[in-house]
Motif scaffolding. Sequence first.
Motif, PDB file in Angstrom:
ATOM      1  N   VAL A   9     -18.393 -35.102 -54.145  1.00  0.00           N
ATOM      2  CA  VAL A   9     -19.718 -34.858 -53.644  1.00  0.00           C
ATOM      3  C   VAL A   9     -20.771 -33.617 -54.125  1.00  0.00           C
ATOM      4  N   GLU A  10     -21.721 -33.629 -54.570  1.00  0.00           N
ATOM      5  CA  GLU A  10     -22.507 -32.556 -54.757  1.00  0.00           C
ATOM      6  C   GLU A  10     -23.827 -32.032 -53.067  1.00  0.00           C
ATOM      7  N   MET A  11     -23.439 -31.104 -52.825  1.00  0.00           N
ATOM      8  CA  MET A  11     -23.489 -30.778 -51.735  1.00  0.00           C
ATOM      9  C   MET A  11     -25.228 -29.580 -51.531  1.00  0.00           C
ATOM     10  N   ASN A  12     -25.557 -29.155 -52.533  1.00  0.00           N
ATOM     11  CA  ASN A  12     -26.606 -28.391 -52.981  1.00  0.00           C
ATOM     12  C   ASN A  12     -27.545 -28.564 -51.696  1.00  0.00           C
ATOM     13  N   GLY A  13     -28.158 -30.031 -51.136  1.00  0.00           N
ATOM     14  CA  GLY A  13     -29.000 -29.991 -50.142  1.00  0.00           C
ATOM     15  C   GLY A  13     -28.241 -29.710 -49.049  1.00  0.00           C
ATOM     16  N   ILE A  14     -27.661 -29.929 -48.914  1.00  0.00           N
ATOM     17  CA  ILE A  14     -26.701 -29.617 -47.711  1.00  0.00           C
ATOM     18  C   ILE A  14     -26.816 -28.513 -46.753  1.00  0.00           C
ATOM     19  N   VAL A  15     -25.893 -27.512 -47.937  1.00  0.00           N
ATOM     20  CA  VAL A  15     -25.246 -26.140 -47.356  1.00  0.00           C
ATOM     21  C   VAL A  15     -25.892 -25.054 -48.072  1.00  0.00           C
ATOM     22  N   LYS A  16     -27.237 -25.345 -48.586  1.00  0.00           N
ATOM     23  CA  LYS A  16     -28.346 -24.053 -49.196  1.00  0.00           C
ATOM     24  C   LYS A  16     -29.161 -23.893 -47.675  1.00  0.00           C
ATOM     25  N   GLY A  17     -29.642 -22.207 -47.839  1.00  0.00           N
ATOM     26  CA  GLY A  17     -29.756 -22.055 -46.514  1.00  0.00           C
ATOM     27  C   GLY A  17     -29.630 -21.566 -45.056  1.00  0.00           C
ATOM     28  N   LYS A  18     -28.295 -21.453 -45.208  1.00  0.00           N
ATOM     29  CA  LYS A  18     -27.855 -20.991 -44.108  1.00  0.00           C
ATOM     30  C   LYS A  18     -26.833 -19.694 -44.314  1.00  0.00           C
ATOM     31  N   ASN A  19     -28.171 -18.597 -45.299  1.00  0.00           N
ATOM     32  CA  ASN A  19     -27.424 -17.305 -45.255  1.00  0.00           C
ATOM     33  C   ASN A  19     -25.997 -16.901 -45.692  1.00  0.00           C
ATOM     34  N   PHE A  20     -25.405 -18.153 -46.688  1.00  0.00           N
ATOM     35  CA  PHE A  20     -24.052 -18.374 -46.784  1.00  0.00           C
ATOM     36  C   PHE A  20     -24.635 -17.537 -48.287  1.00  0.00           C
ATOM     37  N   LYS A  21     -24.501 -15.998 -49.127  1.00  0.00           N
ATOM     38  CA  LYS A  21     -24.696 -16.330 -50.622  1.00  0.00           C
ATOM     39  C   LYS A  21     -24.395 -16.931 -51.904  1.00  0.00           C
ATOM     40  N   VAL A  22     -22.915 -16.802 -51.715  1.00  0.00           N
ATOM     41  CA  VAL A  22     -21.868 -17.487 -51.847  1.00  0.00           C
ATOM     42  C   VAL A  22     -22.306 -19.358 -52.510  1.00  0.00           C
ATOM     43  N   PHE A  23     -22.874 -20.060 -51.870  1.00  0.00           N
ATOM     44  CA  PHE A  23     -23.726 -21.190 -51.604  1.00  0.00           C
ATOM     45  C   PHE A  23     -25.821 -20.935 -52.414  1.00  0.00           C
ATOM     46  N   ASP A  24     -25.704 -20.019 -51.657  1.00  0.00           N
ATOM     47  CA  ASP A  24     -27.548 -19.957 -52.082  1.00  0.00           C
ATOM     48  C   ASP A  24     -28.121 -19.579 -53.221  1.00  0.00           C
ATOM     49  N   GLU A  25     -26.974 -18.900 -53.626  1.00  0.00           N
ATOM     50  CA  GLU A  25     -26.994 -18.407 -54.878  1.00  0.00           C
ATOM     51  C   GLU A  25     -26.023 -19.244 -56.252  1.00  0.00           C
ATOM     52  N   ALA A  26     -25.390 -20.614 -56.106  1.00  0.00           N
ATOM     53  CA  ALA A  26     -25.107 -21.075 -56.903  1.00  0.00           C
ATOM     54  C   ALA A  26     -25.471 -21.842 -56.903  1.00  0.00           C
ATOM     55  N   GLU A  27     -25.674 -22.221 -58.865  1.00  0.00           N
ATOM     56  CA  GLU A  27     -26.884 -23.337 -59.450  1.00  0.00           C
ATOM     57  C   GLU A  27     -25.991 -24.862 -58.814  1.00  0.00           C
ATOM     58  N   LEU A  28     -24.303 -24.903 -58.886  1.00  0.00           N
ATOM     59  CA  LEU A  28     -23.903 -26.459 -58.470  1.00  0.00           C
ATOM     60  C   LEU A  28     -23.329 -26.089 -57.064  1.00  0.00           C
ATOM     61  N   VAL A  29     -23.150 -26.739 -55.717  1.00  0.00           N
ATOM     62  CA  VAL A  29     -22.158 -26.736 -54.856  1.00  0.00           C
ATOM     63  C   VAL A  29     -21.230 -27.664 -54.584  1.00  0.00           C
ATOM     64  N   VAL A  30     -19.978 -28.510 -55.390  1.00  0.00           N
ATOM     65  CA  VAL A  30     -20.027 -29.473 -55.426  1.00  0.00           C
ATOM     66  C   VAL A  30     -18.726 -29.275 -54.567  1.00  0.00           C
ATOM     67  N   ALA A  31     -17.771 -30.613 -53.778  1.00  0.00           N
ATOM     68  CA  ALA A  31     -16.842 -31.176 -52.773  1.00  0.00           C
ATOM     69  C   ALA A  31     -16.140 -31.812 -53.382  1.00  0.00           C
ATOM     70  N   ILE A  32     -14.647 -32.135 -52.951  1.00  0.00           N
ATOM     71  CA  ILE A  32     -13.683 -33.718 -53.269  1.00  0.00           C
ATOM     72  C   ILE A  32     -13.555 -33.301 -51.452  1.00  0.00           C
ATOM     73  N   CYS A  33     -12.637 -34.626 -51.508  1.00  0.00           N
ATOM     74  CA  CYS A  33     -12.018 -34.362 -50.182  1.00  0.00           C
ATOM     75  C   CYS A  33     -10.704 -35.349 -50.173  1.00  0.00           C
ATOM     76  N   ALA A  34      -9.512 -33.885 -49.408  1.00  0.00           N
ATOM     77  CA  ALA A  34      -8.701 -34.729 -50.171  1.00  0.00           C
ATOM     78  C   ALA A  34      -8.090 -35.710 -48.632  1.00  0.00           C
ATOM     79  N   LYS A  35      -7.670 -36.818 -48.326  1.00  0.00           N
ATOM     80  CA  LYS A  35      -7.069 -37.404 -48.045  1.00  0.00           C
ATOM     81  C   LYS A  35      -6.168 -36.765 -47.446  1.00  0.00           C
ATOM     82  N   GLY A  36      -6.435 -36.929 -46.097  1.00  0.00           N
ATOM     83  CA  GLY A  36      -4.635 -36.515 -45.095  1.00  0.00           C
ATOM     84  C   GLY A  36      -4.157 -35.352 -45.337  1.00  0.00           C
ATOM     85  N   ALA A  37      -4.703 -34.511 -45.986  1.00  0.00           N
ATOM     86  CA  ALA A  37      -4.895 -32.675 -46.470  1.00  0.00           C
ATOM     87  C   ALA A  37      -5.203 -32.117 -44.675  1.00  0.00           C
TER      88      ALA A  37
END
Lengths: 593, 593
Positions: free
Chosen positions: A295-323
Amino acid sequence: MLRTHTCGELRLSDLNKEVSLSGWVQKVKDLGGLTFIDLRDRYGITQLAFDSDSAEDILNTVKTLGREFVIQASGIVIERESKNKNNPTGDIEIRVKALKVLNASQTPPFTIEDTTDGGDELRMKYRYLDLRRNEVRKNLELRHRMAIETRNYLDKLNFLEVETPVLIKSTPEGARDFVVPSRMNKGQFYALPQSPQTFKQLLMVAGFDRYYQIVKCFRDEDLRADRQPEFTQIDCEMSFVEQQDILDTFEGLVRHLFKTVKHIDMPSVPHMTYADAMKFYGNDKPDTRFEMKFVEMNGIVKGKNFKVFDEAELVVAICAKGAAEYTRKQLDELTEWVKRPQIAATGLVYARHNADGTLKSSVDKFYSEEELKKWAEACGSAPGDLILVLAGAEEKTRKAMSELRLEMGARLGLRDKNVFSPLWVIDFPLLEWNDGDPNLLASLAGRWHAKHHPFTSPNPADFHLLASDPGAVRANAYDLVINGVEIGGGSIRIHDRELQAQMFDLLGFSKEEAQKQFGFLMNAFEFGAPPHGGLAFGFDRLCSLFGGSDSIRDFIAFPKNNSGRDVMIDSPSEISDEQLKELSILSTAGAGS
Amino acid sequence: MLRTHTCGELRLSDLNKEVSLSGWVQKVKDLGGLTFIDLRDRYGITQLAFDSDSAEDILNTVKTLGREFVIQASGIVIERESKNKNNPTGDIEIRVKALKVLNASQTPPFTIEDTTDGGDELRMKYRYLDLRRNEVRKNLELRHRMAIETRNYLDKLNFLEVETPVLIKSTPEGARDFVVPSRMNKGQFYALPQSPQTFKQLLMVAGFDRYYQIVKCFRDEDLRADRQPEFTQIDCEMSFVEQQDILDTFEGLVRHLFKTVKHIDMPSVPHMTYADAMKFYGNDKPDTRFEMKFVEMNGIVKGKNFKVFDEAELVVAICAKGAAEYTRKQLDELTEWVKRPQIAATGLVYARHNADGTLKSSVDKFYSEEELKKWAEACGSAPGDLILVLAGAEEKTRKAMSELRLEMGARLGLRDKNVFSPLWVIDFPLLEWNDGDPNLLASLAGRWHAKHHPFTSPNPADFHLLASDPGAVRANAYDLVINGVEIGGGSIRIHDRELQAQMFDLLGFSKEEAQKQFGFLMNAFEFGAPPHGGLAFGFDRLCSLFGGSDSIRDFIAFPKNNSGRDVMIDSPSEISDEQLKELSILSTAGAGS
């Protein structure tokens, strides 16, 4: 014959028959007055029985026997007192009346049992003893059966098996060739085929219409666990077809193999574009036994002052069911895992979707629960799930996330070797830029390189991009992927001389080079070449997939090690000066290389 | 698919169907208002029909078509006015409603017909066009069918097909090896297998019990018409067998092939010792389609003042049935024939057994009719027969007489390609003296050489001669000969380390050399090697025999010429300095070799 029956054959219905068996001594069981021998051959194990009534010379011979001695025993089939229900011959035994040692054996360097005490290196050196083990032999029996069934299927569809030459011409535009100096044509060399590609295309030009071959191919590349310098392909080609015809035909082959060899009904195989495979799995051979899509997260996670995500070209997630139950310790360990050099992520962010519906992340400082709810929504997580997030440069991050996804799939038990999830990946790019692939000659760096091979047809819809944006051109190429393993691949081929010449030009060949190396094929295209296409399956890998193993070596009778050596026969090896001289070559290896 | 049917498929029962066909233009027949095209593919020829009702664009396209253009035609199946009973599709034709040129063709350099106007060299250069001809394609279809049936037969008998490696170790005790420099193991070389001999024996040691493989083998020898640097064997091995078991099993294979491929019932195969084959046919692969056995005449002809016979080591005769009518001219020509360098007889003596019972010879000066009657009696001649006699040194004379016998067999029509006469030749000598065989390394001259190979078991009855008279030792070796062609051969193998070591010693190996080259096999014999044996068929030759041809090239898709070159792809060829450097070799061919 030195036997009347095999060691897997006799049953209660054979009682009182006079029989002879030959085989290997698996075990001698001395119970005082009674002695039993488990006699083994490829077909099974039969018990031989000796008691105090046995002739003295026989009993004396029995005393000399050790493990793996080869003997011939003749006698009468009798019913056993204590039957062994786990052995098909376990109801009977042979009362031995004559016994002959056919060959003695030294004590083998490891036990010939399903679970052996021999290490890899020892078993490779004594491969002929390792091959005696049921497990190893069964792998090769599976391979035999798969080859037979492949031929049955293709023969019924009018495919002709045609043997193409092994001594061909070096055309080092792909991986490195193995070459063979010619004694009769001094200063010249044959090459061993990386595949029979041009020959099978010529067979289509020749009107053979449907060709296949189960054939050895050779690639001089640096080896990995799943690579061998010589490997086997199921190589196929068809004329007057479009892409879908090829997919249907060979999906049918794989279905036939699953049905006849594993008694599994394979459902129809979905298609996925290369672009989607990279987008949702970060991988052109996704393991689709489980979802866990990116799941590409750029549109959701950017601009919240978390430098790692703000500076990243891509922020991407997976959902591990039941973990969501993963402990802090497990998550720390997972973080270390993604930071290993092989994965090379800079860190791991997670968010737990707790059973009570609350959300808790490793970056709570930057993201409120309200924000995390957006994460959960985007990822489709439910209470009990764990969201894992990586960030960084796009290509590298996709690659790392693909590894993490596979790892989580494995940890969550979603990669069952008995489940098979096939997939056609289509619309591959035609070209990729070579910035120094170590498996190619150095002189090929800084050029476009054919992703599949130079004979692959561009997608006609992208013809207009060939000159202006070659990297964006899609190929009429496809791979069959099962459980994250590339089982086969192919393409619709170019059958037009002009287009083929244009392709060589794109790949940096001069007209003269192209004509010298591939003139025979381009000339052939001028004499009525039909539209054609095909594919090749990696037969070693297909067998290992069917056999439930990750290693192709387990399915090769005499494999080579990671240095390309056969340690059993000690090859490669030096050859005599007389041989070198006759071949008009000198070895420069002595010169301190 | 670019077709709904093939060009060999449509019949009257398909009338009025809408169909699409794709294929090659065999012929355009322009009959004024009507035009017909013979459209060809692998499966047959179907006629396309065009008339003045055809759309103009179609008729315009038709005008552009030449031989070997690839087209796609769609239309309706209609009944032909003038049917062609020689063509399975000859009752129908296609009224074409849409026509598309899939690829144009230059005029081919020779006609694509059963009888072509192309010479050998041209056809080899454009092999992909030669392969379009029915005759050539049928040869390869036959080969495919024979491979399938071979596998069916062996699979039913529990033989496992196991792939053995192609990159092995050079052991130049036989013919020359092709070698492959190793990039990763500098200064070292792989060799291509002359046969999978040692590997199949190791599979027996491994308990595989029954092995086969249809496999490419390689021999770097000076080529003849019926030799190729790469060739294909049906390679087989069995454990716990004696010689007769192997003969029975593979006689069964050949019988199965004759039955399923040629619908011929093959009778059981007689045995002949090597000694008898040499005595009666002067040849270890006698053509037994006809008798014409050698008759040794020394006891009859000597002492009559005919110097040629008196001084000859051997005087030998054959009786050519029904050839007494041969004219003086024919006999003179035959005399010249035997005096050619290839045969190298010094002359030919004949005796006519005339229809009236009288006898007349070319040496009447020395032999009275009374004497000639003894000749006739010895040769079993009858009125109408011709006795032909050669004399000289024994070996040379037997060889010359063998050639003459075959020639007379051919001239008298006794070598019908549709008659098959199989024969097992057994009891071959174990060794032969190498006094400079050009197909072996020069360093092997002046030694004993294994007639079959160094792994062949001596006949136990001759063990006592191994040390004292090695040349007299018979091997447990056998060849299958059909119509004078060696189709296959094999042996019972040594499975005892000591005997194998003794064999290498006999062949002039030092202990160290034997251990270095074949230590892996001798070591394997110490871990419970079963008695085993096998054989290999020359698959190319078997196919050419079944196909009624003398040349194996006709049954190989892409053969090489007598210089080992593939003239189509122009191979072997030079490789780049970059490749040579990576492989740590230098070519010395420039240095004026």
